[in-house]
Design a protein around this motif. Structure first.
Motif, PDB file in Angstrom:
ATOM      1  N   LEU A   7      -9.035  11.177  -0.852  1.00 16.57           N
ATOM      2  CA  LEU A   7      -9.040   9.731  -1.073  1.00 16.57           C
ATOM      3  C   LEU A   7     -10.282   9.137  -0.428  1.00 16.57           C
ATOM      4  O   LEU A   7     -10.838   9.704   0.513  1.00 16.57           O
ATOM      5  CB  LEU A   7      -7.797   9.078  -0.461  1.00 16.57           C
ATOM      6  CG  LEU A   7      -6.465   9.458  -1.080  1.00 16.57           C
ATOM      7  CD1 LEU A   7      -5.326   8.864  -0.274  1.00 16.57           C
ATOM      8  CD2 LEU A   7      -6.391   8.986  -2.513  1.00 16.57           C
ATOM      9  N   SER A   8     -10.679   8.005  -0.940  1.00 13.85           N
ATOM     10  CA  SER A   8     -11.833   7.320  -0.402  1.00 13.85           C
ATOM     11  C   SER A   8     -11.668   5.827  -0.640  1.00 13.85           C
ATOM     12  O   SER A   8     -11.183   5.407  -1.680  1.00 13.85           O
ATOM     13  CB  SER A   8     -13.094   7.818  -1.099  1.00 13.85           C
ATOM     14  OG  SER A   8     -14.188   7.036  -0.705  1.00 13.85           O
ATOM     15  N   ARG A   9     -12.086   5.062   0.314  1.00 10.19           N
ATOM     16  CA  ARG A   9     -12.047   3.609   0.192  1.00 10.19           C
ATOM     17  C   ARG A   9     -13.322   3.077   0.838  1.00 10.19           C
ATOM     18  O   ARG A   9     -13.556   3.292   2.011  1.00 10.19           O
ATOM     19  CB  ARG A   9     -10.819   3.075   0.921  1.00 10.19           C
ATOM     20  CG  ARG A   9     -10.667   1.590   0.825  1.00 10.19           C
ATOM     21  CD  ARG A   9      -9.336   1.191   1.473  1.00 10.19           C
ATOM     22  NE  ARG A   9      -9.099  -0.214   1.258  1.00 10.19           N
ATOM     23  CZ  ARG A   9      -9.030  -1.105   2.239  1.00 10.19           C
ATOM     24  NH1 ARG A   9      -9.151  -0.730   3.486  1.00 10.19           N
ATOM     25  NH2 ARG A   9      -8.816  -2.363   1.951  1.00 10.19           N
ATOM     26  N   TYR A  10     -14.147   2.411   0.077  1.00 15.59           N
ATOM     27  CA  TYR A  10     -15.358   1.769   0.601  1.00 15.59           C
ATOM     28  C   TYR A  10     -16.454   2.740   1.039  1.00 15.59           C
ATOM     29  O   TYR A  10     -17.251   2.396   1.882  1.00 15.59           O
ATOM     30  CB  TYR A  10     -15.045   0.860   1.786  1.00 15.59           C
ATOM     31  CG  TYR A  10     -14.178  -0.327   1.485  1.00 15.59           C
ATOM     32  CD1 TYR A  10     -14.142  -0.914   0.246  1.00 15.59           C
ATOM     33  CD2 TYR A  10     -13.376  -0.868   2.475  1.00 15.59           C
ATOM     34  CE1 TYR A  10     -13.337  -2.007  -0.014  1.00 15.59           C
ATOM     35  CE2 TYR A  10     -12.565  -1.971   2.239  1.00 15.59           C
ATOM     36  CZ  TYR A  10     -12.556  -2.529   0.994  1.00 15.59           C
ATOM     37  OH  TYR A  10     -11.762  -3.601   0.752  1.00 15.59           O
ATOM     38  N   ASP A  19      -9.713  12.117   3.848  1.00 13.10           N
ATOM     39  CA  ASP A  19     -10.123  10.724   3.697  1.00 13.10           C
ATOM     40  C   ASP A  19     -11.631  10.657   3.907  1.00 13.10           C
ATOM     41  O   ASP A  19     -12.110  10.722   5.036  1.00 13.10           O
ATOM     42  CB  ASP A  19      -9.372   9.854   4.712  1.00 13.10           C
ATOM     43  CG  ASP A  19      -9.730   8.375   4.628  1.00 13.10           C
ATOM     44  OD1 ASP A  19     -10.393   7.962   3.652  1.00 13.10           O
ATOM     45  OD2 ASP A  19      -9.339   7.625   5.548  1.00 13.10           O
ATOM     46  N   LEU A  72      -6.947   4.217   5.506  1.00 16.38           N
ATOM     47  CA  LEU A  72      -6.161   5.108   4.644  1.00 16.38           C
ATOM     48  C   LEU A  72      -5.524   6.244   5.432  1.00 16.38           C
ATOM     49  O   LEU A  72      -4.396   6.648   5.141  1.00 16.38           O
ATOM     50  CB  LEU A  72      -7.031   5.704   3.538  1.00 16.38           C
ATOM     51  CG  LEU A  72      -7.248   4.863   2.302  1.00 16.38           C
ATOM     52  CD1 LEU A  72      -8.206   5.561   1.354  1.00 16.38           C
ATOM     53  CD2 LEU A  72      -5.941   4.571   1.591  1.00 16.38           C
ATOM     54  N   TRP A  88       0.832  -1.199   0.000  1.00 18.11           N
ATOM     55  CA  TRP A  88       0.000   0.000   0.000  1.00 18.11           C
ATOM     56  C   TRP A  88       0.871   1.256   0.000  1.00 18.11           C
ATOM     57  O   TRP A  88       0.592   2.216  -0.718  1.00 18.11           O
ATOM     58  CB  TRP A  88      -0.927   0.006   1.217  1.00 18.11           C
ATOM     59  CG  TRP A  88      -2.227  -0.680   0.964  1.00 18.11           C
ATOM     60  CD1 TRP A  88      -2.542  -1.980   1.243  1.00 18.11           C
ATOM     61  CD2 TRP A  88      -3.394  -0.106   0.381  1.00 18.11           C
ATOM     62  NE1 TRP A  88      -3.828  -2.247   0.866  1.00 18.11           N
ATOM     63  CE2 TRP A  88      -4.380  -1.113   0.343  1.00 18.11           C
ATOM     64  CE3 TRP A  88      -3.701   1.147  -0.100  1.00 18.11           C
ATOM     65  CZ2 TRP A  88      -5.652  -0.889  -0.172  1.00 18.11           C
ATOM     66  CZ3 TRP A  88      -4.969   1.380  -0.612  1.00 18.11           C
ATOM     67  CH2 TRP A  88      -5.927   0.368  -0.640  1.00 18.11           C
TER      68      TRP A  88
END
Length: 163
Positions: A132-135, A68, A76, A51
């Motif tokens: 940023l973005s995750r899920y 985030d 993240l 990562w």
């Protein structure tokens, strides 16, 4: 599992209005066990390193300030902080943020965590160098509108798009 949505009812999370509270209830209920799920946390040094390599190659060099979106338990946010970035994480679930804050405190990180809605961000214009973005996008009723609002109002202008 507690009140709120049960696994298998995730499709309800995208519905606006009354289902917003059901979404919050669901994420608050799963927060204590969320990081046990596959892909929800870093399992070993090799995964963390992978990562870090990807993020280092794709992002500008620090110093830079990142948002985030839907930080959850902070996956993240921690990685970015370890790489030397200033990070603000925002999430609608207070329980997910409690898990994230406990890790921040244990690790002496400098991550700012805020309870809020990614569809209605409380930041001034040009507050961040990147987002940023995750899920989280799959859970928004109108992800394209949320992303457009972030890109046009919350990001700082840079002289070049290449880093």
């Amino acid at each position: 599992m507690g009140r709120g949505l049960q696994p298998g009812q995730a499709s309800l999370l995208v519905a606006p209005g009354a289902h917003r509270q059901a979404s919050v209830d669901y994420w608050n209920a799963v927060a204590p066990i969320y990081d046990r799920g596959a892909g929800h946390s870093l399992r070993n040094v090799a995964e963390r390193r992978a990562w870090a390599v990807v993020l280092s190659e794709c992002l500008p060099r620090p110093p830079a300030r990142f948002l985030d979106l839907g930080t959850g338990t902070g996956f993240l946010a921690y990685l970015l902080n370890d790489l030397g970035y200033e990070v603000v994480g925002i999430d609608l679930s207070s329980s997910m943020l409690s898990v994230a804050q406990a890790r921040v405190t244990r690790s002496n990180m400098t991550v700012t965590l805020l309870n809020g809605d990614v569809s209605d961000l409380p930041f001034k214009d040009a507050s961040f160098d990147g987002v940023l973005s995750r899920y989280v996008l799959w859970s928004l009723p109108h992800p394209e509108a949320s992303l457009a609002a972030v890109s046009y109002t919350h990001l700082r202008a840079h002289e070049t798009d290449s880093y």
